[in-house]
Design a protein around this motif. Sequence first.
Motif, PDB file in Angstrom:
ATOM      1  N   GLU A 122       0.827  -1.192   0.000  1.00 18.79           N
ATOM      2  CA  GLU A 122       0.000   0.000   0.000  1.00 18.79           C
ATOM      3  C   GLU A 122       0.866   1.249   0.000  1.00 18.79           C
ATOM      4  OE1 GLU A 122      -3.373  -1.939  -0.447  1.00 18.79           O
ATOM      5  OE2 GLU A 122      -3.392   0.219  -0.112  1.00 18.79           O
ATOM      6  N   ARG A 123       0.333   2.301  -0.575  1.00 18.35           N
ATOM      7  CA  ARG A 123       1.022   3.570  -0.538  1.00 18.35           C
ATOM      8  C   ARG A 123       1.080   4.075   0.901  1.00 18.35           C
ATOM      9  NH1 ARG A 123      -0.454   7.373  -5.401  1.00 18.35           N
ATOM     10  NH2 ARG A 123       0.492   5.532  -6.385  1.00 18.35           N
ATOM     11  N   GLU A 124       2.239   4.581   1.295  1.00 11.56           N
ATOM     12  CA  GLU A 124       2.508   4.914   2.683  1.00 11.56           C
ATOM     13  C   GLU A 124       2.928   6.375   2.821  1.00 11.56           C
ATOM     14  OE1 GLU A 124       5.425   3.200   6.250  1.00 11.56           O
ATOM     15  OE2 GLU A 124       6.056   3.076   4.146  1.00 11.56           O
ATOM     16  N   PHE A 125       2.367   7.044   3.804  1.00 10.07           N
ATOM     17  CA  PHE A 125       2.776   8.413   4.101  1.00 10.07           C
ATOM     18  C   PHE A 125       4.181   8.429   4.662  1.00 10.07           C
ATOM     19  CE2 PHE A 125       3.281  11.814   7.229  1.00 10.07           C
ATOM     20  CZ  PHE A 125       3.089  12.916   6.416  1.00 10.07           C
ATOM     21  N   VAL A 126       5.000   9.368   4.201  1.00  7.13           N
ATOM     22  CA  VAL A 126       6.376   9.485   4.654  1.00  7.13           C
ATOM     23  C   VAL A 126       6.571  10.727   5.516  1.00  7.13           C
ATOM     24  CG1 VAL A 126       8.786   9.717   3.956  1.00  7.13           C
ATOM     25  CG2 VAL A 126       7.244   8.225   2.659  1.00  7.13           C
ATOM     26  N   ALA A 127       6.290  11.893   4.957  1.00  9.08           N
ATOM     27  CA  ALA A 127       6.520  13.146   5.674  1.00  9.08           C
ATOM     28  C   ALA A 127       5.826  14.277   4.945  1.00  9.08           C
ATOM     29  CB  ALA A 127       8.020  13.440   5.797  1.00  9.08           C
ATOM     30  N   ALA A 128       5.532  15.341   5.675  1.00 14.59           N
ATOM     31  CA  ALA A 128       4.957  16.525   5.067  1.00 14.59           C
ATOM     32  C   ALA A 128       5.271  17.747   5.918  1.00 14.59           C
ATOM     33  CB  ALA A 128       3.440  16.391   4.903  1.00 14.59           C
ATOM     34  N   VAL A 129       5.353  18.882   5.257  1.00 10.29           N
ATOM     35  CA  VAL A 129       5.506  20.155   5.940  1.00 10.29           C
ATOM     36  C   VAL A 129       4.326  21.032   5.548  1.00 10.29           C
ATOM     37  CG1 VAL A 129       7.056  20.976   4.104  1.00 10.29           C
ATOM     38  CG2 VAL A 129       6.958  22.188   6.293  1.00 10.29           C
ATOM     39  N   ASP A 130       3.663  21.580   6.544  1.00 10.34           N
ATOM     40  CA  ASP A 130       2.489  22.421   6.348  1.00 10.34           C
ATOM     41  C   ASP A 130       2.826  23.799   6.906  1.00 10.34           C
ATOM     42  OD1 ASP A 130       0.033  23.797   6.545  1.00 10.34           O
ATOM     43  OD2 ASP A 130      -1.087  21.977   6.969  1.00 10.34           O
ATOM     44  N   ILE A 169       5.082  19.977  10.979  1.00  6.99           N
ATOM     45  CA  ILE A 169       5.813  18.967  10.236  1.00  6.99           C
ATOM     46  C   ILE A 169       5.345  17.612  10.721  1.00  6.99           C
ATOM     47  CG2 ILE A 169       8.063  17.920   9.814  1.00  6.99           C
ATOM     48  CD1 ILE A 169       9.295  20.675   9.905  1.00  6.99           C
ATOM     49  N   TRP A 170       5.064  16.719   9.785  1.00 10.87           N
ATOM     50  CA  TRP A 170       4.546  15.386  10.101  1.00 10.87           C
ATOM     51  C   TRP A 170       5.474  14.325   9.538  1.00 10.87           C
ATOM     52  CZ3 TRP A 170       0.281  16.238  13.005  1.00 10.87           C
ATOM     53  CH2 TRP A 170      -0.479  17.373  12.759  1.00 10.87           C
ATOM     54  N   TYR A 171       5.616  13.216  10.279  1.00 11.75           N
ATOM     55  CA  TYR A 171       6.396  12.085   9.826  1.00 11.75           C
ATOM     56  C   TYR A 171       5.637  10.788  10.039  1.00 11.75           C
ATOM     57  CZ  TYR A 171      10.518  15.087   9.661  1.00 11.75           C
ATOM     58  OH  TYR A 171      11.420  16.078   9.364  1.00 11.75           O
ATOM     59  N   GLY A 172       5.819   9.869   9.099  1.00 10.25           N
ATOM     60  CA  GLY A 172       5.313   8.536   9.300  1.00 10.25           C
ATOM     61  C   GLY A 172       6.145   7.802  10.341  1.00 10.25           C
ATOM     62  N   ASP A 173       5.507   6.858  11.032  1.00 12.56           N
ATOM     63  CA  ASP A 173       6.192   6.145  12.108  1.00 12.56           C
ATOM     64  C   ASP A 173       7.442   5.409  11.630  1.00 12.56           C
ATOM     65  OD1 ASP A 173       3.123   5.160  13.832  1.00 12.56           O
ATOM     66  OD2 ASP A 173       4.304   7.000  13.923  1.00 12.56           O
ATOM     67  N   SER A 174       7.421   4.905  10.419  1.00 10.43           N
ATOM     68  CA  SER A 174       8.522   4.101   9.926  1.00 10.43           C
ATOM     69  C   SER A 174       9.769   4.912   9.593  1.00 10.43           C
ATOM     70  CB  SER A 174       8.085   3.306   8.689  1.00 10.43           C
ATOM     71  OG  SER A 174       7.737   4.170   7.626  1.00 10.43           O
ATOM     72  N   VAL A 175       9.654   6.224   9.491  1.00 17.46           N
ATOM     73  CA  VAL A 175      10.792   7.045   9.085  1.00 17.46           C
ATOM     74  C   VAL A 175      11.178   8.089  10.121  1.00 17.46           C
ATOM     75  CG1 VAL A 175      10.133   6.720   6.679  1.00 17.46           C
ATOM     76  CG2 VAL A 175       9.468   8.823   7.864  1.00 17.46           C
ATOM     77  N   LYS A 176      10.369   8.270  11.135  1.00 17.06           N
ATOM     78  CA  LYS A 176      10.654   9.291  12.139  1.00 17.06           C
ATOM     79  C   LYS A 176      11.996   9.014  12.808  1.00 17.06           C
ATOM     80  CE  LYS A 176       8.372  11.940  15.776  1.00 17.06           C
ATOM     81  NZ  LYS A 176       7.131  12.085  16.575  1.00 17.06           N
ATOM     82  N   GLY A 177      12.824  10.052  12.873  1.00 25.04           N
ATOM     83  CA  GLY A 177      14.149   9.915  13.439  1.00 25.04           C
ATOM     84  C   GLY A 177      15.223   9.625  12.415  1.00 25.04           C
ATOM     85  N   ARG A 178      14.836   9.210  11.214  1.00 24.20           N
ATOM     86  CA  ARG A 178      15.789   8.914  10.151  1.00 24.20           C
ATOM     87  C   ARG A 178      15.677   9.874   8.978  1.00 24.20           C
ATOM     88  NH1 ARG A 178      15.436   4.393   7.290  1.00 24.20           N
ATOM     89  NH2 ARG A 178      13.190   4.146   7.641  1.00 24.20           N
ATOM     90  N   PHE A 179      14.462  10.308   8.679  1.00 27.51           N
ATOM     91  CA  PHE A 179      14.227  11.202   7.550  1.00 27.51           C
ATOM     92  C   PHE A 179      13.911  12.600   8.063  1.00 27.51           C
ATOM     93  CE2 PHE A 179      12.492   7.832   4.334  1.00 27.51           C
ATOM     94  CZ  PHE A 179      13.629   7.061   4.549  1.00 27.51           C
ATOM     95  N   THR A 180      14.302  13.597   7.283  1.00 27.10           N
ATOM     96  CA  THR A 180      14.011  14.980   7.620  1.00 27.10           C
ATOM     97  C   THR A 180      13.459  15.689   6.398  1.00 27.10           C
ATOM     98  OG1 THR A 180      15.803  15.053   9.253  1.00 27.10           O
ATOM     99  CG2 THR A 180      14.917  17.154   8.488  1.00 27.10           C
ATOM    100  N   ILE A 181      12.304  16.306   6.554  1.00 28.78           N
ATOM    101  CA  ILE A 181      11.716  17.074   5.466  1.00 28.78           C
ATOM    102  C   ILE A 181      11.981  18.550   5.712  1.00 28.78           C
ATOM    103  CG2 ILE A 181       9.442  17.289   6.555  1.00 28.78           C
ATOM    104  CD1 ILE A 181       8.233  16.955   3.709  1.00 28.78           C
ATOM    105  N   SER A 182      12.217  19.279   4.648  1.00 29.85           N
ATOM    106  CA  SER A 182      12.463  20.706   4.778  1.00 29.85           C
ATOM    107  C   SER A 182      11.937  21.436   3.554  1.00 29.85           C
ATOM    108  CB  SER A 182      13.949  21.002   4.972  1.00 29.85           C
ATOM    109  OG  SER A 182      14.710  20.531   3.877  1.00 29.85           O
ATOM    110  N   ARG A 183      11.485  22.646   3.786  1.00 31.57           N
ATOM    111  CA  ARG A 183      11.038  23.506   2.705  1.00 31.57           C
ATOM    112  C   ARG A 183      12.202  24.365   2.268  1.00 31.57           C
ATOM    113  NH1 ARG A 183       6.607  28.365   3.103  1.00 31.57           N
ATOM    114  NH2 ARG A 183       6.076  28.504   0.867  1.00 31.57           N
ATOM    115  N   GLY A 184      12.420  24.457   0.976  1.00 35.22           N
ATOM    116  CA  GLY A 184      13.531  25.213   0.447  1.00 35.22           C
ATOM    117  C   GLY A 184      13.286  26.701   0.471  1.00 35.22           C
TER     118      GLY A 184
END
Length: 127
Positions: free
Chosen positions: A44-52, A58-73
């Motif tokens: 299934e398609r899985e949410f990863v991260a988003a910045v609002d 800033i939101w992170y999926g449980d599977s990537v929190k602590g490893r991935f970082t989202i940022s707005r340029g």
Amino acid sequence: QVQLVESGGGLVQAGDSLRLNCTASGHTRFLNSMGWFRQAPGKEREFVAAVDWGVSQIWYGDSVKGRFTISRGDALSTVSLQMTSLTPEDTAIYYCVAGELYTSHSSYFAQRTYNYWGQGTQVTVSS
């Protein structure tokens, strides 16, 4: 109409890092959020991260929190996903998304929250 283009995907080894980028073009004035979903074959398609920026969240999926970082340029309609400590479980097509709706605790992970979707970029992590 908004167009999203992803870049930065590729083949890496487990433990490596990779940075994905997304650029939005077109009528981007009313966007409130940008983020990433991913989908592996047969899964299934899985949410990863988003910045609002509309609600300063800033939101992170449980599977990537602590490893991935989202940022707005600095460019207003760009977003990056810095991925570290990659494992084969991260192998997927990663899709950039953008939305005009405000996100919340009950909606940030839902595909329908995001109005626009890119074509995706492949990330493959070897063991």
